[in-house]
Design an enzyme around this catalytic site. Sequence first.
Site, mmCIF file in Angstrom:
data_model
loop_
_atom_site.group_PDB
_atom_site.id
_atom_site.type_symbol
_atom_site.label_atom_id
_atom_site.label_comp_id
_atom_site.label_asym_id
_atom_site.label_seq_id
_atom_site.Cartn_x
_atom_site.Cartn_y
_atom_site.Cartn_z
ATOM 1 C CG ASP A 160 -0.599 -0.206 2.794
ATOM 2 O OD1 ASP A 160 1.150 -0.636 2.787
ATOM 3 O OD2 ASP A 160 -0.923 0.340 3.509
ATOM 4 N NE ARG B 100 -4.839 -4.310 3.654
ATOM 5 C CZ ARG B 100 -5.785 -3.203 3.730
ATOM 6 N NH1 ARG B 100 -6.708 -2.944 4.155
ATOM 7 N NH2 ARG B 100 -5.825 -2.823 1.897
ATOM 8 C CE LYS C 221 -8.731 7.412 2.088
ATOM 9 N NZ LYS C 221 -7.391 6.447 2.673
ATOM 10 N N GLY D 18 -15.844 5.726 -1.128
ATOM 11 C CA GLY D 18 -15.951 5.256 -1.994
ATOM 12 C C GLY D 18 -16.921 6.190 -2.967
ATOM 13 C CG ASP E 4 -2.670 1.805 -1.647
ATOM 14 O OD1 ASP E 4 -3.284 2.351 -0.974
ATOM 15 O OD2 ASP E 4 -2.324 0.764 -2.028
HETATM 16 P P1 ADP Z 1 -10.194 3.004 0.332
HETATM 17 O O1 ADP Z 1 -9.775 2.662 -0.940
HETATM 18 O O2 ADP Z 1 -8.319 3.838 1.529
HETATM 19 O O3 ADP Z 1 -10.787 2.305 1.308
HETATM 20 P P2 ADP Z 1 -12.095 3.963 -0.515
HETATM 21 O O4 ADP Z 1 -12.970 2.962 -0.715
HETATM 22 O O5 ADP Z 1 -13.314 5.540 0.112
HETATM 23 O O6 ADP Z 1 -11.786 4.219 0.876
HETATM 24 O O7 ADP Z 1 -12.410 4.940 -2.152
HETATM 25 C C1 ADP Z 1 -10.942 5.765 -2.141
HETATM 26 C C2 ADP Z 1 -11.178 7.485 -3.333
HETATM 27 O O8 ADP Z 1 -11.151 6.006 -3.930
HETATM 28 C C3 ADP Z 1 -12.492 7.612 -2.965
HETATM 29 O O9 ADP Z 1 -12.531 8.911 -2.389
HETATM 30 C C4 ADP Z 1 -12.805 8.387 -4.262
HETATM 31 O O10 ADP Z 1 -12.647 8.968 -4.774
HETATM 32 C C5 ADP Z 1 -12.622 6.657 -5.462
HETATM 33 N N1 ADP Z 1 -13.156 5.766 -5.274
HETATM 34 C C6 ADP Z 1 -13.850 4.950 -4.488
HETATM 35 N N2 ADP Z 1 -15.047 3.768 -5.133
HETATM 36 C C7 ADP Z 1 -15.258 4.805 -6.505
HETATM 37 C C8 ADP Z 1 -16.544 4.834 -6.819
HETATM 38 N N3 ADP Z 1 -17.160 3.697 -7.315
HETATM 39 N N4 ADP Z 1 -16.100 5.355 -8.241
HETATM 40 C C9 ADP Z 1 -15.880 6.961 -7.917
HETATM 41 N N5 ADP Z 1 -14.141 7.243 -7.616
HETATM 42 C C10 ADP Z 1 -14.558 5.947 -6.545
#
Ligand code: ADP
Length: 305
Positions: A29, A166, A224, A226, A258
């Site tokens: 990561d 994790r 963040k 998603g 990352d």
């Molecule tokens: P991590 O991977 O650290 O758990 P997230 O799943 O929230 O964090 O994803 C990190 C970033 O990736 C999000 O803030 C967003 O900018 C982008 N991202 C993740 N999933 C999506 C998606 N389905 N559509 C658009 N951007 C996404």
Amino acid sequence: MSSFLSLGEIMVELAPAQDGLLKQGFAGDTFNTAWYARRLLPPEWSVSYGTVIGQDAISDDMADFIRAQGLDTDALARHPERTVGLYMISLKDGERSFSYWRGQSAAKTLADDPNRLAAMLKGRRNIHFSGITLAILPPKARSTFCAALASARAQGAHVSFDTNLRPKLWGSIDAMRDGLTLGASVADTVLPSFDEEQSIFPDQTPRDTVTRYARGGATTVVVKNGSAPATAWHTTEGTVQVTPPSVAQVTDSTAAGDSFAAGFLAARALGQSLQQATEQAATLASNVIQHRGALAPALFEGESK
Ligand code: ADP
């Protein structure tokens, strides 16, 4: 000196290829974040990956790989007996599962020698680490590591922490909660994911996550969430919300967080606003998840060198 150092563990990856063969790679990561930061920061910046590897052939290959990716290896230490960790990806009915051999990896000794660690951190402008960096360290080494970062921060380094939960790596949920709180307490910038935080802290909204880490001493928090808007806060710039670009089809979500971290931190290191940095982070992450694998060189091809 303009420098970005990312600290943690990079492992050998064995992934299924054709005819039952395994393809060898290297991944981790904090390494991914360094890789993206290298491509976002100007050439005069030094971007280093810091860890401990062995003195054997696979460790030499790993060091060569890190160098070949454009990263500096001035913070790469060598353990006289141990070697690097390894994981294998298994594919069953299209689902990937992971098996790890990392219990004795050299990276677990990253903070065993406080003098060596202090030398690694000395003079760095930006220092990045993650919840995985902390989770692999034995508890005493974890405290040594955080104390060293606190001291680097006191001397002017900007310390950033990607919480990257994790649960399997931490002995218990309590240890994970305490470890993440400790890690965040030595960081200027904390980059949590709301779903993960919500699973172990009493946060109801991303704003609660910001408030908790701000109370812990962070000056910037980016939560963040998603595909939902990311919530970014800074002591003097206030709060901004950035909706990630919409992605019709997620090909591989590996390294979303990352690359987001690299996008945000590189922009901030270059003096951009909270809004601009969060936008760069979200744009990069949305592009990365449309590529297979953690590293997406295609995104940077054709740029002037
Ligand atoms: P991590 O991977 O650290 O758990 P997230 O799943 O929230 O964090 O994803 C990190 C970033 O990736 C999000 O803030 C967003 O900018 C982008 N991202 C993740 N999933 C999506 C998606 N389905 N559509 C658009 N951007 C996404």
